[in-house]
Motif scaffolding. Structure first.
Motif, PDB file in Angstrom:
ATOM      1  N   GLU A 130       0.802  -1.220   0.000  1.00 48.92           N
ATOM      2  CA  GLU A 130       0.000   0.000   0.000  1.00 48.92           C
ATOM      3  C   GLU A 130       0.836   1.272   0.000  1.00 48.92           C
ATOM      4  N   GLN A 131       2.150   1.163   0.202  1.00 48.82           N
ATOM      5  CA  GLN A 131       2.949   2.372   0.335  1.00 48.82           C
ATOM      6  C   GLN A 131       3.040   3.130  -0.979  1.00 48.82           C
ATOM      7  N   PRO A 132       3.051   4.454  -0.937  1.00 48.56           N
ATOM      8  CA  PRO A 132       3.113   5.245  -2.168  1.00 48.56           C
ATOM      9  C   PRO A 132       4.412   4.993  -2.926  1.00 48.56           C
ATOM     10  N   GLU A 133       4.356   5.089  -4.240  1.00 51.84           N
ATOM     11  CA  GLU A 133       5.564   4.961  -5.056  1.00 51.84           C
ATOM     12  C   GLU A 133       6.450   6.182  -4.865  1.00 51.84           C
ATOM     13  N   GLY A 134       7.749   5.958  -4.971  1.00 52.75           N
ATOM     14  CA  GLY A 134       8.688   7.075  -4.896  1.00 52.75           C
ATOM     15  C   GLY A 134       8.789   7.706  -3.528  1.00 52.75           C
ATOM     16  N   LEU A 135       8.478   6.936  -2.483  1.00 50.47           N
ATOM     17  CA  LEU A 135       8.527   7.465  -1.112  1.00 50.47           C
ATOM     18  C   LEU A 135       9.956   7.839  -0.735  1.00 50.47           C
ATOM     19  N   LYS A 136      10.149   9.082  -0.260  1.00 58.04           N
ATOM     20  CA  LYS A 136      11.481   9.557   0.113  1.00 58.04           C
ATOM     21  C   LYS A 136      11.411  10.429   1.353  1.00 58.04           C
ATOM     22  N   SER A 172      16.161  -0.794  -2.251  1.00 56.95           N
ATOM     23  CA  SER A 172      14.887  -0.121  -1.950  1.00 56.95           C
ATOM     24  C   SER A 172      15.034   0.823  -0.772  1.00 56.95           C
ATOM     25  N   ILE A 173      15.730   0.366   0.276  1.00 57.46           N
ATOM     26  CA  ILE A 173      15.922   1.209   1.457  1.00 57.46           C
ATOM     27  C   ILE A 173      16.737   2.440   1.087  1.00 57.46           C
ATOM     28  N   ALA A 174      17.812   2.244   0.346  1.00 60.86           N
ATOM     29  CA  ALA A 174      18.655   3.374  -0.051  1.00 60.86           C
ATOM     30  C   ALA A 174      17.892   4.377  -0.904  1.00 60.86           C
ATOM     31  N   SER A 175      16.989   3.875  -1.762  1.00 61.55           N
ATOM     32  CA  SER A 175      16.242   4.766  -2.663  1.00 61.55           C
ATOM     33  C   SER A 175      15.280   5.683  -1.914  1.00 61.55           C
ATOM     34  N   SER A 195      27.663   0.920   1.604  1.00 64.97           N
ATOM     35  CA  SER A 195      28.637   1.934   1.198  1.00 64.97           C
ATOM     36  C   SER A 195      28.492   2.317  -0.274  1.00 64.97           C
ATOM     37  N   GLN A 196      27.710   1.547  -1.034  1.00 64.84           N
ATOM     38  CA  GLN A 196      27.425   1.907  -2.421  1.00 64.84           C
ATOM     39  C   GLN A 196      26.641   3.214  -2.514  1.00 64.84           C
ATOM     40  N   TRP A 197      25.837   3.481  -1.491  1.00 65.89           N
ATOM     41  CA  TRP A 197      24.958   4.648  -1.530  1.00 65.89           C
ATOM     42  C   TRP A 197      25.241   5.667  -0.435  1.00 65.89           C
ATOM     43  N   PHE A 198      25.959   5.265   0.610  1.00 68.49           N
ATOM     44  CA  PHE A 198      26.126   6.116   1.783  1.00 68.49           C
ATOM     45  C   PHE A 198      27.596   6.265   2.163  1.00 68.49           C
ATOM     46  N   ASP A 199      27.950   7.444   2.659  1.00 71.63           N
ATOM     47  CA  ASP A 199      29.214   7.618   3.369  1.00 71.63           C
ATOM     48  C   ASP A 199      28.960   7.204   4.812  1.00 71.63           C
ATOM     49  N   LYS A 248      25.454   8.934   5.664  1.00 68.93           N
ATOM     50  CA  LYS A 248      24.853  10.039   4.922  1.00 68.93           C
ATOM     51  C   LYS A 248      24.767   9.654   3.455  1.00 68.93           C
ATOM     52  N   LYS A 249      23.630   9.897   2.833  1.00 67.29           N
ATOM     53  CA  LYS A 249      23.407   9.523   1.436  1.00 67.29           C
ATOM     54  C   LYS A 249      24.324  10.349   0.530  1.00 67.29           C
TER      55      LYS A 249
END
Length: 291
Positions: free
Chosen positions: A215-221, A240-243, A269-273, A289-290
């Protein structure tokens, strides 16, 4: 009300069949326990992950004819099964649990208080909690690590995602610490219900959105995200979590035992420092941090 429990020692191949038989004899509950204390940390959703040597425990009313049940199992399994019958002390188990769940200070400002206890520090940020059937009381090291992280942040008017919200303890705490909005996501409808009730109890229901994954909205950030689940889902759902975290946003993950920390850090570490991990007992928290 007094109870009797029957413990049957068997293997993982026979455990579920034996559990079904115990239920057929009218067991009030059936649970599994490792015979030699080798814990299973990460069953997948819907999976019953058992040990090679498994003890199946059936809980029965004290008037139950246990000899009839034991004779039945010996007839079917012979000496391939062991058993033990135990009389349990008559206790109010809910009251027993409540008596051992006390207010907990997490960080500099935040207290987690059972809904049936007095507030120890009225000037603090107090979250009144009744976990119900959902995970999350603040007593577990991973929950404590995540609460301490939230307490260290400036969340004023910010939006935070609580991925795997359980009792809602992290989302509600973030709101009490000043967040403008929290979004809780969980696969368990009981977690959604518990989170909703705890938000209502703490006067923040109007700022909490709750979703099952479908049910969660698409593109949730959001600029902040916390996920206190387990290493398996954290590994599989990492993209998904990183996005869900905006560039420059902060995240924290826990539910990770110490020997899983390095692998999870390499993945995220691919997405975060990443910061240095923080440990409590055998558990780990990873923050960053992203990019």
């Amino acid at each position: 009300m007094p109870w009797i429990q029957i413990k049957l020692g068997t293997t993982d191949k026979k455990a579920e069949k034996i559990a079904g038989m115990l239920s057929g004899f009218g067991a009030a509950s059936v649970t599994y326990m490792d015979t030699i204390d080798n814990p299973v940390y990460e069953p997948l959703p819907g999976e019953t992950k058992l040990w090679t040597n498994t003890t199946v425990i059936g809980l029965f009313d004290a008037d139950t004819d246990t000899k009839r049940i034991i004779d039945f199992f010996y007839e079917h399994f012979g000496d391939k099964i062991t058993y033990k019958v135990e009389q349990l002390e008559d206790k109010d188990w809910v009251r027993e649990w409540m008596d051992n769940f006390h207010p907990i200070k997490c960080g500099e400002r935040l207290w987690i208080c059972p809904s049936w206890c007095d507030i120890p520090d009225p000037s603090a940020v107090n979250v009144m909690l009744d976990p119900g059937l959902a995970f999350g009381t603040g007593t577990h090291p991973t929950t404590f690590l995540c609460l301490s992280w939230l307490d260290s942040l400036n969340l004023k008017d910010q939006t935070i995602i609580d991925f795997g919200c359980g009792s809602g303890i992290l989302a509600v705490s973030a709101l009490k610490l000043g967040a403008g909005k929290a979004i809780g996501i969980d696969i368990d409808p009981q977690a959604i219900e518990a989170s909703n009730e705890n938000a209502l109890r703490n006067g923040v229901k109007d700022r909490l959105e709750l979703y099952l994954p479908a049910e969660q909205p698409e593109g949730l950030k959001a600029d902040f995200l916390v996920a206190n689940i387990l290493a398996g889902p954290l590994r599989e759902l990492a993209p998904s979590i990183a996005s869900m975290v905006n560039p420059g946003g902060l995240f924290a993950i826990s539910g990770i035992i110490e020997n899983q920390c390095q692998e999870l850090m390499e993945i995220y570490s691919q997405w975060f420092d990443l910061d240095e991990p923080v440990f409590k007992e055998e558990w780990c928290r990873i923050t960053g941090k992203k990019k």
